[in-house]
Motif scaffolding. Structure first.
Motif, PDB file in Angstrom:
ATOM      1  N   PHE A   8       0.498  -1.264  -0.208  1.00 45.66           N
ATOM      2  CA  PHE A   8      -0.006  -0.328  -0.057  1.00 45.66           C
ATOM      3  C   PHE A   8       0.428   1.441   0.254  1.00 45.66           C
ATOM      4  O   PHE A   8       0.101   2.418  -0.186  1.00 45.66           O
ATOM      5  N   TRP A  15      -3.457   5.416  -5.900  1.00 41.79           N
ATOM      6  CA  TRP A  15      -4.557   4.246  -5.212  1.00 41.79           C
ATOM      7  C   TRP A  15      -5.598   4.963  -6.514  1.00 41.79           C
ATOM      8  O   TRP A  15      -6.390   3.618  -6.615  1.00 41.79           O
ATOM      9  N   GLY A  47      -9.039   0.902   7.858  1.00 45.49           N
ATOM     10  CA  GLY A  47      -8.295   0.449   6.303  1.00 45.49           C
ATOM     11  C   GLY A  47      -8.146   1.506   5.880  1.00 45.49           C
ATOM     12  O   GLY A  47      -9.032   1.403   4.317  1.00 45.49           O
ATOM     13  N   ALA A  48      -8.092   3.068   5.993  1.00 42.27           N
ATOM     14  CA  ALA A  48      -9.035   4.458   5.181  1.00 42.27           C
ATOM     15  C   ALA A  48      -8.344   4.908   3.772  1.00 42.27           C
ATOM     16  O   ALA A  48      -8.781   5.151   3.401  1.00 42.27           O
ATOM     17  N   LEU A  52     -11.014   6.836   0.582  1.00 44.55           N
ATOM     18  CA  LEU A  52     -12.414   6.660  -0.128  1.00 44.55           C
ATOM     19  C   LEU A  52     -13.894   6.516   0.131  1.00 44.55           C
ATOM     20  O   LEU A  52     -14.554   7.796  -0.088  1.00 44.55           O
ATOM     21  N   ASP A  68      -5.404   3.331   9.453  1.00 44.19           N
ATOM     22  CA  ASP A  68      -4.485   3.167   8.589  1.00 44.19           C
ATOM     23  C   ASP A  68      -3.089   2.437   8.703  1.00 44.19           C
ATOM     24  O   ASP A  68      -2.720   3.617   9.399  1.00 44.19           O
ATOM     25  N   MET A  69      -2.584   1.683   8.824  1.00 42.04           N
ATOM     26  CA  MET A  69      -1.331   1.295   8.761  1.00 42.04           C
ATOM     27  C   MET A  69      -0.534   1.682   8.129  1.00 42.04           C
ATOM     28  O   MET A  69       0.973   2.358   7.944  1.00 42.04           O
ATOM     29  N   MET A  73      -0.493   5.769   2.179  1.00 46.29           N
ATOM     30  CA  MET A  73      -1.703   6.237   2.056  1.00 46.29           C
ATOM     31  C   MET A  73      -2.600   7.355   2.495  1.00 46.29           C
ATOM     32  O   MET A  73      -3.501   7.798   2.208  1.00 46.29           O
ATOM     33  N   GLN A  90      -1.558   3.684  12.450  1.00 40.91           N
ATOM     34  CA  GLN A  90      -1.215   2.602  13.167  1.00 40.91           C
ATOM     35  C   GLN A  90      -2.390   1.175  13.224  1.00 40.91           C
ATOM     36  O   GLN A  90      -3.543   1.171  11.964  1.00 40.91           O
ATOM     37  N   ASP A  91      -1.611  -0.130  13.362  1.00 38.95           N
ATOM     38  CA  ASP A  91      -3.037  -1.358  13.043  1.00 38.95           C
ATOM     39  C   ASP A  91      -4.318  -1.112  14.424  1.00 38.95           C
ATOM     40  O   ASP A  91      -4.152  -0.503  15.115  1.00 38.95           O
ATOM     41  N   ILE A  92      -4.662  -1.656  13.694  1.00 37.12           N
ATOM     42  CA  ILE A  92      -6.267  -1.671  14.089  1.00 37.12           C
ATOM     43  C   ILE A  92      -5.662  -1.877  15.609  1.00 37.12           C
ATOM     44  O   ILE A  92      -7.398  -1.773  16.616  1.00 37.12           O
ATOM     45  N   CYS A 106     -13.875  -0.249   3.415  1.00 39.59           N
ATOM     46  CA  CYS A 106     -13.925  -0.516   2.141  1.00 39.59           C
ATOM     47  C   CYS A 106     -12.797  -1.482   1.873  1.00 39.59           C
ATOM     48  O   CYS A 106     -11.012  -0.856   1.926  1.00 39.59           O
ATOM     49  N   MET A 107     -12.858  -2.862   1.710  1.00 38.17           N
ATOM     50  CA  MET A 107     -11.589  -3.880   1.277  1.00 38.17           C
ATOM     51  C   MET A 107     -11.031  -3.708   1.870  1.00 38.17           C
ATOM     52  O   MET A 107      -9.390  -4.009   1.698  1.00 38.17           O
ATOM     53  N   HIS A 111      -7.870  -7.754   5.126  1.00 40.16           N
ATOM     54  CA  HIS A 111      -6.330  -7.650   4.994  1.00 40.16           C
ATOM     55  C   HIS A 111      -5.970  -8.407   6.436  1.00 40.16           C
ATOM     56  O   HIS A 111      -5.132  -8.287   7.293  1.00 40.16           O
ATOM     57  N   ILE A 112      -7.435  -8.733   7.146  1.00 44.97           N
ATOM     58  CA  ILE A 112      -6.618  -9.030   8.595  1.00 44.97           C
ATOM     59  C   ILE A 112      -6.663 -10.686   8.448  1.00 44.97           C
ATOM     60  O   ILE A 112      -8.225 -11.389   8.817  1.00 44.97           O
TER      61      ILE A 112
HETATM   62  C1  LIG Z   1      -6.846  -1.732  -0.317  1.00 44.27           C
HETATM   63  S1  LIG Z   1      -6.851  -1.298   1.194  1.00 44.27           S
HETATM   64  C2  LIG Z   1      -8.609   0.245   1.309  1.00 44.27           C
HETATM   65  C3  LIG Z   1      -8.179   1.536   1.127  1.00 44.27           C
HETATM   66  C4  LIG Z   1      -9.406   2.379   1.226  1.00 44.27           C
HETATM   67  N1  LIG Z   1     -10.386   1.353   2.094  1.00 44.27           N
HETATM   68  C5  LIG Z   1     -10.434   2.200   0.262  1.00 44.27           C
HETATM   69  O1  LIG Z   1     -11.310   1.100  -0.629  1.00 44.27           O
HETATM   70  O2  LIG Z   1      -9.492   2.139  -1.386  1.00 44.27           O
HETATM   71  C6  LIG Z   1      -6.878  -1.925   2.521  1.00 44.27           C
HETATM   72  C7  LIG Z   1      -6.099  -1.246   3.171  1.00 44.27           C
HETATM   73  O3  LIG Z   1      -5.775  -1.113   4.656  1.00 44.27           O
HETATM   74  C8  LIG Z   1      -4.791  -1.404   5.255  1.00 44.27           C
HETATM   75  N2  LIG Z   1      -4.609  -1.935   6.756  1.00 44.27           N
HETATM   76  C9  LIG Z   1      -4.360  -3.544   6.176  1.00 44.27           C
HETATM   77  N3  LIG Z   1      -4.059  -3.713   7.623  1.00 44.27           N
HETATM   78  C10 LIG Z   1      -4.208  -3.122   7.946  1.00 44.27           C
HETATM   79  C11 LIG Z   1      -4.336  -3.404   9.810  1.00 44.27           C
HETATM   80  N4  LIG Z   1      -4.064  -3.900  10.665  1.00 44.27           N
HETATM   81  N5  LIG Z   1      -4.707  -2.153  10.458  1.00 44.27           N
HETATM   82  C12 LIG Z   1      -4.346  -0.487   9.938  1.00 44.27           C
HETATM   83  N6  LIG Z   1      -4.987  -0.975   8.401  1.00 44.27           N
HETATM   84  C13 LIG Z   1      -4.706  -1.931   8.196  1.00 44.27           C
HETATM   85  C14 LIG Z   1      -4.234  -0.705   4.607  1.00 44.27           C
HETATM   86  O4  LIG Z   1      -2.557   0.245   4.541  1.00 44.27           O
HETATM   87  C15 LIG Z   1      -4.378  -0.211   3.244  1.00 44.27           C
HETATM   88  O5  LIG Z   1      -4.566   0.951   3.492  1.00 44.27           O
END
Ligand SMILES: C[S@@+](CC[C@H](N)C(=O)[O-])C[C@H]1O[C@@H](n2cnc3c(N)ncnc32)[C@H](O)[C@@H]1O
Length: 204
Positions: A8, A15, A47-48, A52, A68-69, A73, A90-92, A106-107, A111-112
Protein backbone atom coordinates in the motif's frame (compact mmCIF):
# COMPACT_ATOMS: atom_id res chain seq x y z
CA UNK A 1 13.96 0.64 13.44
CA UNK A 2 12.67 1.13 9.91
CA UNK A 3 10.13 -1.18 8.33
CA UNK A 4 10.04 -2.04 4.65
CA UNK A 5 7.29 -0.38 2.60
CA UNK A 6 4.10 -2.39 2.20
CA UNK A 7 2.23 -2.90 -1.06
CA UNK A 8 0.00 0.00 0.00
CA UNK A 9 2.90 2.39 0.69
CA UNK A 10 4.17 1.73 -2.83
CA UNK A 11 0.74 1.98 -4.48
CA UNK A 12 -0.52 5.07 -2.60
CA UNK A 13 0.26 7.83 -5.14
CA UNK A 14 -1.67 6.14 -7.95
CA UNK A 15 -4.27 4.44 -5.76
CA UNK A 16 -7.26 6.56 -6.74
CA UNK A 17 -6.60 6.03 -10.47
CA UNK A 18 -6.50 2.21 -10.34
CA UNK A 19 -9.29 0.57 -12.37
CA UNK A 20 -10.60 -1.02 -9.16
CA UNK A 21 -10.66 2.32 -7.30
CA UNK A 22 -12.52 3.97 -10.19
CA UNK A 23 -15.22 1.29 -9.84
CA UNK A 24 -15.24 1.51 -6.03
CA UNK A 25 -16.14 5.21 -6.36
CA UNK A 26 -19.78 3.99 -6.52
CA UNK A 27 -19.55 2.49 -3.01
CA UNK A 28 -19.70 5.56 -0.69
CA UNK A 29 -23.04 6.84 -1.98
CA UNK A 30 -24.62 3.39 -1.75
CA UNK A 31 -23.18 2.85 1.74
CA UNK A 32 -24.40 6.23 2.95
CA UNK A 33 -27.91 5.38 1.71
CA UNK A 34 -27.98 2.52 4.25
CA UNK A 35 -26.13 4.14 7.17
CA UNK A 36 -28.13 6.59 9.29
CA UNK A 37 -25.73 9.33 10.44
CA UNK A 38 -26.17 12.49 12.48
CA UNK A 39 -24.32 15.79 12.13
CA UNK A 40 -22.78 15.33 15.59
CA UNK A 41 -21.41 11.82 14.88
CA UNK A 42 -17.79 10.65 15.09
CA UNK A 43 -17.09 7.90 12.52
CA UNK A 44 -14.12 5.52 12.31
CA UNK A 45 -12.98 4.43 8.83
CA UNK A 46 -10.90 1.27 9.25
CA UNK A 47 -8.28 0.74 6.52
CA UNK A 48 -9.19 4.19 5.22
CA UNK A 49 -6.42 4.28 2.64
CA UNK A 50 -6.61 7.45 0.56
CA UNK A 51 -10.08 8.19 1.94
CA UNK A 52 -12.64 6.66 -0.42
CA UNK A 53 -15.20 6.47 2.41
CA UNK A 54 -13.81 9.15 4.76
CA UNK A 55 -14.05 11.98 2.22
CA UNK A 56 -17.67 11.11 1.36
CA UNK A 57 -18.73 10.82 5.00
CA UNK A 58 -16.88 13.86 6.40
CA UNK A 59 -19.34 16.49 5.04
CA UNK A 60 -22.20 14.74 6.88
CA UNK A 61 -20.71 14.32 10.36
CA UNK A 62 -18.68 16.18 13.01
CA UNK A 63 -15.54 14.05 12.84
CA UNK A 64 -14.02 11.17 10.89
CA UNK A 65 -11.02 9.22 12.16
CA UNK A 66 -9.28 7.62 9.18
CA UNK A 67 -7.19 4.74 10.54
CA UNK A 68 -4.62 2.93 8.43
CA UNK A 69 -1.22 1.26 8.85
CA UNK A 70 0.16 2.88 5.71
CA UNK A 71 1.64 6.36 6.18
CA UNK A 72 1.80 6.85 2.41
CA UNK A 73 -1.92 6.14 1.91
CA UNK A 74 -2.82 8.55 4.74
CA UNK A 75 -0.47 11.19 3.32
CA UNK A 76 -2.53 11.20 0.10
CA UNK A 77 -5.68 11.57 2.19
CA UNK A 78 -4.19 14.42 4.28
CA UNK A 79 -3.40 16.29 1.06
CA UNK A 80 -7.12 16.29 0.21
CA UNK A 81 -7.47 18.89 2.98
CA UNK A 82 -10.57 17.87 4.94
CA UNK A 83 -10.64 19.81 8.23
CA UNK A 84 -12.73 17.21 10.08
CA UNK A 85 -10.79 14.10 9.00
CA UNK A 86 -8.10 13.04 11.47
CA UNK A 87 -5.68 10.49 10.05
CA UNK A 88 -4.30 7.92 12.47
CA UNK A 89 -1.45 5.66 11.40
CA UNK A 90 -1.62 2.46 13.41
CA UNK A 91 -2.50 -1.20 13.36
CA UNK A 92 -6.18 -1.71 14.15
CA UNK A 93 -5.18 -3.99 17.04
CA UNK A 94 -2.94 -1.34 18.65
CA UNK A 95 -5.96 -0.06 20.57
CA UNK A 96 -8.72 2.42 19.86
CA UNK A 97 -8.75 5.26 22.38
CA UNK A 98 -12.15 6.66 21.48
CA UNK A 99 -15.77 5.53 21.07
CA UNK A 100 -17.48 5.96 17.72
CA UNK A 101 -21.08 6.32 16.50
CA UNK A 102 -20.28 4.28 13.40
CA UNK A 103 -17.42 2.18 12.03
CA UNK A 104 -17.10 1.86 8.27
CA UNK A 105 -14.62 0.03 6.07
CA UNK A 106 -14.08 -0.77 2.41
CA UNK A 107 -11.93 -3.68 1.25
CA UNK A 108 -9.78 -3.81 4.41
CA UNK A 109 -11.25 -6.74 6.36
CA UNK A 110 -9.75 -9.34 4.01
CA UNK A 111 -6.29 -8.14 5.09
CA UNK A 112 -6.90 -9.13 8.74
CA UNK A 113 -6.29 -12.76 9.65
CA UNK A 114 -8.43 -12.86 12.82
CA UNK A 115 -11.87 -11.64 11.73
CA UNK A 116 -13.47 -12.55 15.07
CA UNK A 117 -10.97 -10.36 16.95
CA UNK A 118 -11.52 -7.55 14.45
CA UNK A 119 -15.28 -7.60 14.98
CA UNK A 120 -14.79 -7.72 18.76
CA UNK A 121 -12.52 -4.64 18.51
CA UNK A 122 -15.21 -2.87 16.46
CA UNK A 123 -17.94 -3.76 18.96
CA UNK A 124 -15.82 -2.56 21.88
CA UNK A 125 -15.12 0.78 20.17
CA UNK A 126 -18.77 1.57 19.37
CA UNK A 127 -21.09 3.65 21.51
CA UNK A 128 -24.25 1.84 22.53
CA UNK A 129 -26.51 2.02 19.45
CA UNK A 130 -23.49 2.58 17.19
CA UNK A 131 -23.46 1.05 13.73
CA UNK A 132 -21.18 -0.88 11.40
CA UNK A 133 -21.18 -0.57 7.60
CA UNK A 134 -18.48 -2.85 6.19
CA UNK A 135 -17.77 -3.53 2.53
CA UNK A 136 -15.71 -6.45 1.28
CA UNK A 137 -15.54 -9.28 -1.21
CA UNK A 138 -18.00 -12.14 -1.21
CA UNK A 139 -16.07 -15.41 -0.98
CA UNK A 140 -14.03 -15.93 -4.17
CA UNK A 141 -11.42 -18.38 -5.40
CA UNK A 142 -8.32 -16.24 -4.80
CA UNK A 143 -8.23 -14.80 -8.32
CA UNK A 144 -9.49 -11.29 -7.44
CA UNK A 145 -6.04 -9.92 -6.55
CA UNK A 146 -4.22 -11.89 -9.26
CA UNK A 147 -2.16 -15.02 -8.78
CA UNK A 148 -0.81 -16.65 -5.63
CA UNK A 149 2.24 -14.35 -5.51
CA UNK A 150 0.01 -11.26 -5.78
CA UNK A 151 -2.09 -12.44 -2.82
CA UNK A 152 1.07 -12.77 -0.72
CA UNK A 153 2.49 -9.44 -1.91
CA UNK A 154 -0.78 -7.63 -1.13
CA UNK A 155 -1.21 -9.19 2.30
CA UNK A 156 -4.46 -10.95 1.44
CA UNK A 157 -5.61 -13.07 4.41
CA UNK A 158 -9.07 -14.09 3.18
CA UNK A 159 -10.43 -14.77 -0.29
CA UNK A 160 -13.55 -12.82 0.61
CA UNK A 161 -16.17 -13.89 3.14
CA UNK A 162 -19.21 -16.11 3.29
CA UNK A 163 -21.97 -13.85 4.68
CA UNK A 164 -23.49 -16.46 7.01
CA UNK A 165 -20.12 -17.14 8.68
CA UNK A 166 -19.44 -13.41 9.01
CA UNK A 167 -22.86 -12.83 10.53
CA UNK A 168 -22.19 -15.51 13.15
CA UNK A 169 -18.87 -13.86 14.09
CA UNK A 170 -20.53 -10.43 14.32
CA UNK A 171 -23.25 -11.78 16.59
CA UNK A 172 -20.65 -13.53 18.77
CA UNK A 173 -18.93 -10.13 19.04
CA UNK A 174 -22.16 -8.70 20.45
CA UNK A 175 -23.51 -6.97 17.34
CA UNK A 176 -27.11 -7.35 16.16
CA UNK A 177 -29.51 -6.65 13.28
CA UNK A 178 -26.86 -7.89 10.86
CA UNK A 179 -27.83 -7.46 7.21
CA UNK A 180 -26.15 -8.00 3.86
CA UNK A 181 -26.67 -6.33 0.49
CA UNK A 182 -24.71 -6.70 -2.70
CA UNK A 183 -23.28 -3.20 -3.17
CA UNK A 184 -21.20 -3.55 -6.35
CA UNK A 185 -19.63 -5.99 -8.79
CA UNK A 186 -15.99 -5.21 -9.54
CA UNK A 187 -14.83 -6.12 -13.02
CA UNK A 188 -11.27 -7.43 -13.13
CA UNK A 189 -8.78 -7.77 -15.99
CA UNK A 190 -9.40 -11.53 -16.08
CA UNK A 191 -12.87 -10.74 -17.43
CA UNK A 192 -14.68 -11.76 -14.26
CA UNK A 193 -16.99 -9.69 -12.06
CA UNK A 194 -16.61 -10.10 -8.29
CA UNK A 195 -19.54 -9.19 -6.00
CA UNK A 196 -18.92 -7.04 -2.94
CA UNK A 197 -21.27 -7.06 0.07
CA UNK A 198 -22.24 -4.29 2.42
CA UNK A 199 -22.66 -5.70 5.92
CA UNK A 200 -24.67 -3.51 8.30
CA UNK A 201 -25.47 -3.96 11.96
CA UNK A 202 -25.52 -2.23 15.32
CA UNK A 203 -24.41 -2.50 18.90
CA UNK A 204 -27.34 -2.92 21.32
C1 LIG B 1 -7.40 -2.49 -0.11
S1 LIG B 1 -6.93 -1.10 0.86
C2 LIG B 1 -8.48 -0.23 0.94
C3 LIG B 1 -8.32 1.27 1.09
C4 LIG B 1 -9.60 2.08 1.00
N1 LIG B 1 -10.54 1.69 2.04
C5 LIG B 1 -10.24 1.90 -0.37
O1 LIG B 1 -11.26 1.21 -0.47
O2 LIG B 1 -9.70 2.45 -1.33
C6 LIG B 1 -6.76 -1.80 2.49
C7 LIG B 1 -6.15 -0.83 3.50
O3 LIG B 1 -6.15 -1.46 4.78
C8 LIG B 1 -4.97 -1.10 5.47
N2 LIG B 1 -4.68 -2.11 6.50
C9 LIG B 1 -4.41 -3.42 6.29
N3 LIG B 1 -4.20 -4.03 7.47
C10 LIG B 1 -4.35 -3.10 8.43
C11 LIG B 1 -4.26 -3.12 9.86
N4 LIG B 1 -3.95 -4.24 10.53
N5 LIG B 1 -4.48 -1.97 10.54
C12 LIG B 1 -4.76 -0.83 9.88
N6 LIG B 1 -4.86 -0.75 8.54
C13 LIG B 1 -4.66 -1.86 7.81
C14 LIG B 1 -3.91 -1.04 4.36
O4 LIG B 1 -2.78 -0.27 4.73
C15 LIG B 1 -4.70 -0.45 3.20
O5 LIG B 1 -4.57 0.94 3.10
Amino acid sequence: MTTSPTHFDTAARDWDQRPTSLQLAAVPGRLLARLPLQASDHVLDFGAGTGLLSTAIAPQVAQVTALDMSAAMLQVLDEKGFANITTRQQDIFAGLPEQYHAIVSCMAMHHIADTAALLRAFAAALHSGGRIALVDLVQEDGSFHGDKAANVDKGVQHFGFEPGALQALAEQAGLMDIGFNEILRVQQRNGRAYPLFLMTGRKP
